[in-house]
Design a protein around this motif. Structure first.
Motif, PDB file in Angstrom:
ATOM      1  N   ARG A 307     -48.565 -57.923 -18.845  1.00  9.29           N
ATOM      2  CA  ARG A 307     -47.379 -57.449 -19.562  1.00  9.29           C
ATOM      3  C   ARG A 307     -46.638 -56.383 -18.757  1.00  9.29           C
ATOM      4  NH1 ARG A 307     -51.084 -58.941 -23.325  1.00  9.29           N
ATOM      5  NH2 ARG A 307     -52.103 -56.909 -23.546  1.00  9.29           N
ATOM      6  N   HIS A 310     -44.706 -58.542 -16.172  1.00  5.47           N
ATOM      7  CA  HIS A 310     -43.617 -59.297 -16.814  1.00  5.47           C
ATOM      8  C   HIS A 310     -42.416 -58.391 -17.084  1.00  5.47           C
ATOM      9  CE1 HIS A 310     -45.933 -63.013 -18.540  1.00  5.47           C
ATOM     10  NE2 HIS A 310     -46.258 -62.758 -17.286  1.00  5.47           N
ATOM     11  N   ARG A 311     -42.674 -57.226 -17.672  1.00  7.33           N
ATOM     12  CA  ARG A 311     -41.556 -56.316 -17.968  1.00  7.33           C
ATOM     13  C   ARG A 311     -40.885 -55.852 -16.683  1.00  7.33           C
ATOM     14  NH1 ARG A 311     -45.303 -54.224 -21.703  1.00  7.33           N
ATOM     15  NH2 ARG A 311     -45.730 -52.456 -20.329  1.00  7.33           N
ATOM     16  N   GLU A 634     -43.808 -61.046 -25.515  1.00  6.33           N
ATOM     17  CA  GLU A 634     -44.902 -60.623 -24.644  1.00  6.33           C
ATOM     18  C   GLU A 634     -46.004 -61.681 -24.700  1.00  6.33           C
ATOM     19  OE1 GLU A 634     -45.851 -56.608 -25.958  1.00  6.33           O
ATOM     20  OE2 GLU A 634     -44.544 -55.859 -24.371  1.00  6.33           O
TER      21      GLU A 634
END
Length: 739
Positions: A307, A310-311, A634
């Motif tokens: 996560r 990804h962000r 997410e």
């Protein structure tokens, strides 16, 4: 502040929301790695740098080698007595190797500078802070700047290196890696992703042993054989618990990621450009910029690492205006026709796909030159009007008349020996004098280090794209680099070929985007051979694999989704029996797996039975209803077929927990077994959720609502399914039933 300097202890401390990173400087100027891990209030230099075990040369000069053998260098160099892996190897004008760096100065700035000619992360002055450490080799006059950009909200630190020749002699760089980290071994295992064409990015974990463990590519691309990523995990680490230190490389060529366990049980991990075949001349006044490496740490298992990345990639690496848009559902005819097509067949396929809801038609390989097979025509970027009657404009207008966007496949970096381009310019191919060049797919690699070659390729391609008013481009690259010789580089510069090639490719893609700023751009390289962060800087999506079998894609997409937002993965529904493995899977499962990525179809839909077309229409509706969850949600890995499970399960949940989508695929059915429990994540524990079955046969009775805490702790029962069957569940928070 994310970055602090403590002048009394000569410590630099870099803080994100959850982590701290420490750098210490000794009295005689050695720069050492102090700490990386959960956020701490303060750090100690002498203990962190182990100075009580091996005092620095200023204190005990006769034992300098002992100091160098154990000092945790922040950026180690070769030739001075540290026999562990180095990040920088320098050869003097006299041919003598050796370099030793000492601290000189620092700067802390809001924001982040870019890198010349290279993809680079970005952020505003409020989002990122950068530390620059200046180091010097006073003997060579070499100046090295270490850059650390701290993205606090994403728990990410981006590192890069600038090497400048500030002296009077010509130097040669034998290696310039981008990041290094020394730390104590805690029973680490190395997590990597490996594979080959058609089975890219399979996860594999190996317990570290003394010596060097290498993840690398020497193929001129980041490659499907080894991904430009390394993770160091503590014992027992899984999706939700345990620690992981991760490095990912923002570069699309050969790379080295290496973990070395020393005789003192100290661990060094490095990442950068592949040193084999690399030798860079650095004249006085010149600077070499090394690509960026992305670092992140998680104390909450690989899920938190995922996560974080990804962000970070969504907000600070992908530039495309399409990154926050729902992309059109495309139809690509390749696996349905290969080279056997003309305009009328393409229009029939497009019309049938439009009736099922497809929104964009992509014309694949075969539209140019004498391209009736993969034996000829590459490099001749003019339209074959025997196939496309009236030219590209007529076809594009016909596609748009159906209400569809129009896209084109290209392979600009390659040439067939049987082509007009090669016959006119045989020296434009990368090859070794006097040797018959090695072919792959009967093609050679163009020497795009040369501007005249880049121009000769890009100008006709851009002309065709303008004529067609193309909405989408798929850029392919279908072989690795070998026979490494350039007719344009002198004998002292041949070791620069591979890196200059990557820089040339980046320049070509930058030129494409400058002329078509709204273009939906997809990169590809024999499937997933160049799926890396460097490519995401140019294209918001990358073709994940030429293997479109839904079951094989489970492992491929699991590996990729560990690092990259799921919408970056090109994923299509193809015909069965599958062309790569011969497997027959239900259309629903093919769609449910492909729906996790950038969705489309790859087949001749004119041969599709009407009952399957009805299913496709329903799939298109589901895509538009639920795919925004993949765009903004997410990712949580709930179960993994790659870990010997008979089923695979993942979910995406909006950050506020208001909505989630769970996909469950039964890889192999089993007789006489009960249902399987899965345990959702990312939900609001104090809310209640309504659960709907949106894909899958039947539907068992469920309670009308379930609480978030019950779902996450007590689980959700999935019934036994048959081979290759799947289900998709939609969870929506019910505000009126909130506890």
């Amino acid at each position: 502040m994310s970055i602090q300097y403590f002048s009394d202890t000569h410590i630099f401390k870099l803080d994100t929301e959850r982590t701290s990173y420490g750098i210490g400087v000794t009295e005689d100027g050695y720069v050492g790695h102090l700490y990386y891990g959960p956020r701490v209030r303060r750090l100690s230099a002498r203990e962190g740098l182990r100075l009580h075990e091996a005092p620095p040369p200023a204190e005990l000069g006769r034992e300098k080698l002992a100091f160098l053998a154990s000092f945790p260098f922040e950026y180690p160099t070769g030739g001075a007595g540290d026999f562990r892996e180095s990040c920088l190897d320098v050869i003097s004008e006299q041919g003598k190797p050796g370099c030793e760096l000492f601290y000189r100065d620092y700067r802390i700035m809001d924001g982040k500078p870019g890198l010349p000619g290279l993809p680079a992360a970005f952020g505003t002055e409020r989002e990122v802070q950068t530390l620059e450490l200046d180091l010097e080799d006073p003997v060579l006059g070499l100046l090295v700047t270490l850059r650390y950009s701290v993205f606090a909200a994403e728990d990410v630190i981006v590192r890069s290196v600038l090497v400048r020749n500030g002296g009077t002699q010509r130097l040669r760089l034998g290696r310039v890696l981008s990041a290094s980290m020394d730390m104590d071994n805690r029973g680490f295992s190395a997590l990597g992703m490996f594979g080959a064409w058609g089975r890219e990015c399979h996860k594999e974990s190996i317990s570290l042993h003394h010596g060097r463990q290498v993840i690398s590519s020497e193929r001129g691309v980041s490659s499907p054989q080894a991904h430009p990523f390394i993770g160091l995990t503590t014992p027992g680490t899984d999706e939700e618990k345990g620690e992981i230190y991760a490095m990912n490389f923002i570069y699309s060529g050969g790379f080295l990621a290496e973990a070395e366990l020393s005789m003192f049980d100290q661990l060094r991990v490095v990442m950068g450009i592949q040193p084999r075949g690399f030798l860079w001349r650095l004249a006085p006044g010149e600077t070499f910029a090394a690509p960026e490496a992305v670092l992140t740490y998680s104390a909450e298992g690989t899920g938190r690492m995922t996560r974080n990345l990804h962000r970070f990639y969504r907000e600070h690496l992908i530039r495309s205006p399409w990154k926050n848009r729902t992309r059109p559902i495309l139809i690509n005819h390749w696996e349905g026709t290969f080279f056997d097509y003309d305009s009328s067949r393409l229009i029939r396929i497009a019309a049938a796909a439009r009736e099922c809801g497809a929104e964009m038609f992509v014309m694949d390989d075969g539209w140019f030159g004498a391209r009736d097979s993969d034996n000829a025509g590459l490099g001749d970027w003019f339209v074959n009007e025997e196939k496309l009657a009236g030219g590209i404009c007529v076809l594009a207008e016909s596609i748009r008349a159906l209400g569809m966007k129009f896209g084109i496949w290209v392979e600009p970096e390659m040439v067939n020996p049987d082509s007009e381009l090669f016959r006119a310019h045989p020296d434009w191919a990368i090859q070794l004098d006097g040797r018959e060049p090695s072919r792959s797919r009967n093609q050679l690699v163009l020497d795009i280090t040369r501007r005249e070659v880049r121009d000769a390729v890009m100008e006709p391609i851009l002309n065709v794209l303008h004529e067609a008013e193309a909405d989408y481009v798929k850029w392919d690259m279908n072989r690795y680099l070998s026979d490494l010789g350039s007719a344009a580089l002198d004998e002292e510069s041949q070791g620069e070929l591979l890196h200059r090639y990557v820089l040339g490719m980046y320049e070509m893609q930058e030129r494409l985007l400058a002329e078509f700023p709204e273009l939906l751009f997809e990169n590809c390289s024999s499937g997933g051979a160049r799926f890396d962060p460097g490519m995401l800087y140019y294209s918001p999506q990358i073709w994940s694999s030429d293997d479109t079998d839904a079951i094989e894609r489970l492992r491929i997409q699991e590996g990729l989704s560990m690092l990259y937002p799921m919408t970056c993965m090109g994923a299509h529904v193809s015909e069965v029996p599958n062309d790569q493995v011969g497997r027959v899977t239900p259309l629903e499962t093919r769609a449910n797996v492909a729906m996790a990525g950038s969705f489309g179809y790859e087949l001749d839909i004119t041969r599709t039975p009407e009952e399957e077309k009805e299913l496709m229409r329903a799939q298109v509706g589901r895509y538009h209803r639920y795919h925004p969850l993949y765009e903004r949600g997410e990712y949580y890995r709930l179960r993994s077929w790659s870990e010997a499970e008979p089923f695979d399960c993942w979910m995406v949940a909006l950050p506020d927990g208001s909505e989630a989508l769970i996909t469950y695929v039964q890889v192999l059915g089993r007789p006489n077994v009960g249902g399987r429990k899965i345990y959702p994540r990312g939900l609001d524990p104090e809310a209640e959720y309504r659960i709907a079955l949106v894909s899958g046969e039947g539907g068992e009775q469920r309670e009308p609502v379930r609480s978030g805490d019950e779902l996450m702790r007590a689980g959700l029962l999935m019934p036994p399914l048959r081979d290759f069957e799947s289900r998709v569940l939609h969870l929506v928070r019910s505000w009126e039933d909130r506890i």
